[in-house]
Enzyme design. Structure first.
Site, PDB file in Angstrom:
ATOM      1  N   ARG A  30       0.776  -1.238   0.000  1.00 48.14           N
ATOM      2  CA  ARG A  30       0.000   0.000   0.000  1.00 48.14           C
ATOM      3  C   ARG A  30       0.808   1.289   0.000  1.00 48.14           C
ATOM      4  O   ARG A  30       0.236   2.355  -0.196  1.00 48.14           O
ATOM      5  CB  ARG A  30      -0.979  -0.004   1.178  1.00 48.14           C
ATOM      6  CG  ARG A  30      -2.232  -0.829   0.866  1.00 48.14           C
ATOM      7  CD  ARG A  30      -3.182  -0.843   2.028  1.00 48.14           C
ATOM      8  NE  ARG A  30      -2.510  -1.425   3.183  1.00 48.14           N
ATOM      9  CZ  ARG A  30      -2.991  -1.401   4.428  1.00 48.14           C
ATOM     10  NH1 ARG A  30      -4.135  -0.801   4.671  1.00 48.14           N
ATOM     11  NH2 ARG A  30      -2.331  -1.970   5.417  1.00 48.14           N
ATOM     12  N   ARG A  39      -5.862  -2.288  -5.899  1.00 48.48           N
ATOM     13  CA  ARG A  39      -6.718  -2.639  -4.762  1.00 48.48           C
ATOM     14  C   ARG A  39      -8.057  -1.906  -4.743  1.00 48.48           C
ATOM     15  O   ARG A  39      -8.986  -2.343  -4.075  1.00 48.48           O
ATOM     16  CB  ARG A  39      -5.961  -2.426  -3.450  1.00 48.48           C
ATOM     17  CG  ARG A  39      -5.005  -3.550  -3.104  1.00 48.48           C
ATOM     18  CD  ARG A  39      -5.727  -4.765  -2.539  1.00 48.48           C
ATOM     19  NE  ARG A  39      -6.001  -4.557  -1.115  1.00 48.48           N
ATOM     20  CZ  ARG A  39      -7.175  -4.250  -0.602  1.00 48.48           C
ATOM     21  NH1 ARG A  39      -8.216  -4.131  -1.397  1.00 48.48           N
ATOM     22  NH2 ARG A  39      -7.321  -4.082   0.684  1.00 48.48           N
TER      23      ARG A  39
HETATM   24  O1  1CP Z   1       5.403  -8.621   8.214  1.00 46.54           O
HETATM   25  C1  1CP Z   1       5.838  -9.774   8.402  1.00 46.54           C
HETATM   26  O2  1CP Z   1       6.282 -10.168   9.492  1.00 46.54           O
HETATM   27  C2  1CP Z   1       5.834 -10.694   7.228  1.00 46.54           C
HETATM   28  C3  1CP Z   1       5.029 -11.949   7.410  1.00 46.54           C
HETATM   29  C4  1CP Z   1       3.551 -11.687   7.227  1.00 46.54           C
HETATM   30  C5  1CP Z   1       2.586 -11.531   8.220  1.00 46.54           C
HETATM   31  C6  1CP Z   1       2.800 -11.510   9.720  1.00 46.54           C
HETATM   32  C7  1CP Z   1       2.913 -11.629   5.959  1.00 46.54           C
HETATM   33  C8  1CP Z   1       3.633 -11.819   4.676  1.00 46.54           C
HETATM   34  N1  1CP Z   1       1.558 -11.494   6.204  1.00 46.54           N
HETATM   35  C9  1CP Z   1       1.315 -11.406   7.565  1.00 46.54           C
HETATM   36  C10 1CP Z   1      -0.021 -11.282   8.217  1.00 46.54           C
HETATM   37  C11 1CP Z   1      -0.752 -10.114   7.682  1.00 46.54           C
HETATM   38  N2  1CP Z   1      -1.421 -10.109   6.498  1.00 46.54           N
HETATM   39  C12 1CP Z   1      -0.811  -8.816   8.228  1.00 46.54           C
HETATM   40  C13 1CP Z   1      -0.173  -8.371   9.550  1.00 46.54           C
HETATM   41  C14 1CP Z   1      -1.173  -8.530  10.634  1.00 46.54           C
HETATM   42  C15 1CP Z   1      -0.614  -8.212  12.004  1.00 46.54           C
HETATM   43  O3  1CP Z   1      -0.403  -7.028  12.286  1.00 46.54           O
HETATM   44  O4  1CP Z   1      -0.401  -9.149  12.783  1.00 46.54           O
HETATM   45  C16 1CP Z   1      -1.563  -8.033   7.339  1.00 46.54           C
HETATM   46  C17 1CP Z   1      -1.930  -6.597   7.480  1.00 46.54           C
HETATM   47  C18 1CP Z   1      -1.931  -8.869   6.241  1.00 46.54           C
HETATM   48  C19 1CP Z   1      -2.653  -8.479   5.016  1.00 46.54           C
HETATM   49  C20 1CP Z   1      -1.740  -8.201   3.884  1.00 46.54           C
HETATM   50  N3  1CP Z   1      -0.846  -9.121   3.364  1.00 46.54           N
HETATM   51  C21 1CP Z   1      -1.652  -7.016   3.123  1.00 46.54           C
HETATM   52  C22 1CP Z   1      -2.487  -5.765   3.318  1.00 46.54           C
HETATM   53  C23 1CP Z   1      -3.777  -5.964   2.580  1.00 46.54           C
HETATM   54  C24 1CP Z   1      -4.094  -4.812   1.682  1.00 46.54           C
HETATM   55  O5  1CP Z   1      -3.791  -4.779   0.486  1.00 46.54           O
HETATM   56  O6  1CP Z   1      -4.780  -3.918   2.187  1.00 46.54           O
HETATM   57  C25 1CP Z   1      -0.686  -7.228   2.128  1.00 46.54           C
HETATM   58  C26 1CP Z   1      -0.250  -6.265   1.047  1.00 46.54           C
HETATM   59  C27 1CP Z   1      -0.173  -8.553   2.290  1.00 46.54           C
HETATM   60  C28 1CP Z   1       0.791  -9.229   1.411  1.00 46.54           C
HETATM   61  C29 1CP Z   1       1.916  -9.970   2.015  1.00 46.54           C
HETATM   62  N4  1CP Z   1       1.957 -10.484   3.285  1.00 46.54           N
HETATM   63  C30 1CP Z   1       3.158 -11.108   3.482  1.00 46.54           C
HETATM   64  C31 1CP Z   1       3.909 -11.018   2.278  1.00 46.54           C
HETATM   65  C32 1CP Z   1       5.304 -11.570   2.066  1.00 46.54           C
HETATM   66  C33 1CP Z   1       3.107 -10.339   1.352  1.00 46.54           C
HETATM   67  C34 1CP Z   1       3.423 -10.090  -0.121  1.00 46.54           C
HETATM   68  C35 1CP Z   1       3.805  -8.663  -0.376  1.00 46.54           C
HETATM   69  C36 1CP Z   1       5.268  -8.451  -0.612  1.00 46.54           C
HETATM   70  O7  1CP Z   1       6.057  -8.889   0.216  1.00 46.54           O
HETATM   71  O8  1CP Z   1       5.600  -7.833  -1.614  1.00 46.54           O
END
Ligand code: 1CP
Length: 341
Positions: A30, A39
């Site tokens: 984001r 998105r």
């Molecule tokens: O941050 C880390 O420690 C990386 C491991 C991890 C975790 C804990 C990923 C990898 N996802 C998550 C859970 C998660 N998923 C959270 C954190 C929740 C918390 O605070 O405990 C969130 C906000 C999500 C949702 C999510 N995943 C978003 C936001 C959604 C949106 O578009 O509004 C996004 C962009 C992701 C993608 C994502 N999650 C993880 C990876 C490796 C990726 C791919 C993106 C990239 O790395 O380029």
């Protein structure tokens, strides 16, 4: 150029002699207006299930910053749905409909066939390789303990207290849960490599809340089990641990090529504690909110602190934050790419 000769893959094996490679944890997301534009049209889950869109958002940060590796776009919790666990992604982060509260709940988790149930991930990987044939692609999964944290807590948390209590209230059920998740995670990463991923990263985002003893049984043993099944895959294996410092002596012996270091930990100390492994990290993501001069100075100082650049992969010490100024990212990447001894 074969991808084996890319600076990123060479650095994973400790034999890079070119500029230090850099990629950014959570590089598609984001903070990028072009990601936000995608998105606006689809939900997060729709995005994760549409290979063409996966490939599009993976390419966005590569086009902008010429990063040295791409990472699959998905989430560590996408594997839960085929297990029969409903996950939503409202604005505030993931939410699990029916969290695990006791040993019996583990029996309802479904063992499933990755290729049959998650074709969109493997098709996403193939699509990325089509449009970014010259970039190493990192596949990924959450570590069993980190995924278990969300399964038990039901949502994000600062200390995942439900998960910590669960381990000690129900030790054999906790072991059973970690074993179950380890088997599926190993299969999942193997499927990503078979589809074309050039490296894999296991995200141990919450293991850092554990005592050393629990870290050994809940995290180290699971990482070894998972990475062991990938040993012959010819794709370097990266373990990222958030809050890694208390466990470095145990991580030294994990069966992997590279270790991601969080921003709290001294990268130089970590490099010394992990002989024979590549280190990846670890600029504090908050630094990017400083001036461009500040970003350049912090970046070059971090590079200066590392003796052996042949096994360094530059990265942030955790995910890039929403609202990060884009010009800071350009400055950091340029500083890394232009750095010479
Ligand atoms: O941050 C880390 O420690 C990386 C491991 C991890 C975790 C804990 C990923 C990898 N996802 C998550 C859970 C998660 N998923 C959270 C954190 C929740 C918390 O605070 O405990 C969130 C906000 C999500 C949702 C999510 N995943 C978003 C936001 C959604 C949106 O578009 O509004 C996004 C962009 C992701 C993608 C994502 N999650 C993880 C990876 C490796 C990726 C791919 C993106 C990239 O790395 O380029």
């Amino acid at each position: 150029m074969g991808l084996k000769d890319s600076n990123f893959i060479k650095a994973c094996y400790g034999r890079n002699d070119g500029p230090v490679p850099i990629w950014i944890m959570r590089q598609a997301g984001r903070y990028l207006p072009e990601y936000q534009a995608v998105r606006e049209k689809v939900t997060f889950l729709e995005l994760c299930r549409t290979p063409d869109l996966i490939a599009e958002v993976v390419k966005q940060p590569i086009d902008r910053f010429d990063l040295d590796a791409a990472i699959l776009f998905s989430d560590i919790l996408t594997i839960l749905e085929p297990m029969g666990v409903k996950v939503g992604f409202p604005e505030g982060g993931p939410e699990i409909e029916a969290p695990i509260t006791g040993p019996d709940d583990i029996n309802r988790l479904i063992d499933f066939d990755i290729e049959a149930e998650m074709p969109y991930v493997m098709n996403g990987v193939k699509k990325i390789k089509e449009i970014l044939p010259d970039k190493p692609l990192i596949g990924f999964a959450g570590s069993p303990f980190t995924v278990a944290c969300y399964l038990i807590q039901g949502k994000g948390s600062k200390n995942f207290d439900f998960a910590k209590k669960f381990i000690h209230k129900y030790p054999s059920a906790a072991r059973r849960l970690i074993d179950f998740l380890s088997v599926i995670t190993a299969r999942y990463l193997k499927a990503q490599v078979d589809a074309g991923a050039d490296a894999v990263q296991l995200f141990e985002s919450w293991g850092g809340i554990l005592s050393r003893e629990d870290f050994k049984t809940m995290s180290i043993d699971a990482s070894n089990k998972i990475f062991g099944t990938l040993a012959s895959a010819e794709a370097p294996r990266i373990l990222f641990v958030n809050n890694i410092a208390p466990y470095l002596d145990m991580i030294k012996d994990v069966d992997c090529e590279a270790v991601g270091i969080d921003y709290r930990t001294s990268l130089a100390d970590a490099a010394r504690s992990l002989p024979g492994k590549a280190v990846q990290g670890n600029l504090d993501p908050a630094v990017l909110f400083g001036s461009v001069e500040h970003v350049r100075e912090k970046t070059s100082r971090l590079l200066d602190s590392i003796d052996d650049l042949s096994r360094l992969i530059f990265n942030l010490g955790h995910g890039i934050m929403v609202e990060t100024p884009i010009e800071s990212v350009y400055a950091m990447v340029e500083e890394v790419h232009n750095y010479r001894r």
